[in-house]
Design an enzyme around this catalytic site. Structure first.
Site, PDB file in Angstrom:
ATOM      1  N   SER A  38      19.375   8.043 -14.888  1.00 61.66           N
ATOM      2  CA  SER A  38      20.793   7.838 -15.391  1.00 61.66           C
ATOM      3  C   SER A  38      21.247   6.591 -15.109  1.00 61.66           C
ATOM      4  O   SER A  38      21.204   5.800 -14.314  1.00 61.66           O
ATOM      5  CB  SER A  38      21.375   9.093 -14.262  1.00 61.66           C
ATOM      6  OG  SER A  38      22.795   9.200 -14.571  1.00 61.66           O
ATOM      7  N   SER A 110      14.336  13.434 -19.013  1.00 61.75           N
ATOM      8  CA  SER A 110      13.255  13.649 -18.882  1.00 61.75           C
ATOM      9  C   SER A 110      12.146  12.930 -17.897  1.00 61.75           C
ATOM     10  O   SER A 110      11.263  12.487 -18.162  1.00 61.75           O
ATOM     11  CB  SER A 110      12.637  13.584 -20.411  1.00 61.75           C
ATOM     12  OG  SER A 110      12.668  12.280 -21.048  1.00 61.75           O
TER      13      SER A 110
END
Length: 201
Positions: A38, A110
């Site tokens: 992120s 992912s």
């Protein structure tokens, strides 16, 4: 109502093939799978690449992690099993887009190698292009565009990738872009050059 048994489900072949659709679009369809922590720039880069492809007359569609959780995957949380199901569903959706003859850009953390491999296995060998947006955790935390790292450090968010949940970086991705040291434009150029060199566009 009982669920239909698999033996009662028969694949229906369509008259128009993936190759027919690719010919219509004048391009080779594939998945550009952006993975990274992120704050590493996945969504920003995916958007920039899509803009560039669109300007070249390429048919595309962008699947973004947060956006998908507003609809298709709104029933999923962030536990490991939910994350795995999240990626499984996205893989199936991406496969449909590839079959439609367009280039689909998929921007998801992912975090697990196994899950990314399962998506790769759904497609032909040259239809899955893994793009690792490489950026250190320290830099991602300083960016923290959504304030999620601060919440994770305070314990307000559990199972947060890089803090309380692991991220397994790709070992041999097709493309690695270092978003820590390179500009978004330079990263975009690198990806577009790859697609041209490999004759996807």
């Amino acid at each position: 109502m009982d669920k239909p048994k698999k033996e009662n489900i028969i694949w229906h072949e369509t008259a128009i093939t993936k190759e027919d659709r690719q010919k219509l679009h004048g391009q080779k369809s594939c998945v550009l799978w952006f993975t990274g922590l992120s704050g590493s720039g996945k969504s920003t880069l995916a958007n920039k690449v899509e803009e560039r492809l669109h300007s070249l007359g390429i048919s595309t569609y962008l699947l973004d992690g947060d956006n998908i959780r507003y609809g298709l995957n709104k029933d999923l949380g962030f536990r490991e099993e939910d994350r795995k199901e999240n990626i499984r569903r996205i893989g199936e959706v991406a496969k449909l887009f590839v079959d439609s003859g367009i280039i689909v850009l998929s921007a998801f953390i992912s975090p697990y190698t196994e899950d990314r491999q399962k998506v790769r296995d759904l497609l032909k060998e040259d239809e899955f292009i893994e793009i690792y947006t490489k950026c250190s955790l320290e830099v991602c935390e300083t960016r923290d565009p959504k304030g999620l790292y601060k919440k994770a450090r305070k314990g307000e968010i559990t199972d947060f990738t890089g803090i309380s949940s692991p991220y397994e970086a790709p070992v041999s991705p097709e493309i690695t872009v270092n978003t820590e040291s390179m500009s978004i434009d330079s990263c975009t150029d690198q990806i577009i050059s790859y697609l041209m060199d490999k004759r996807y566009i």
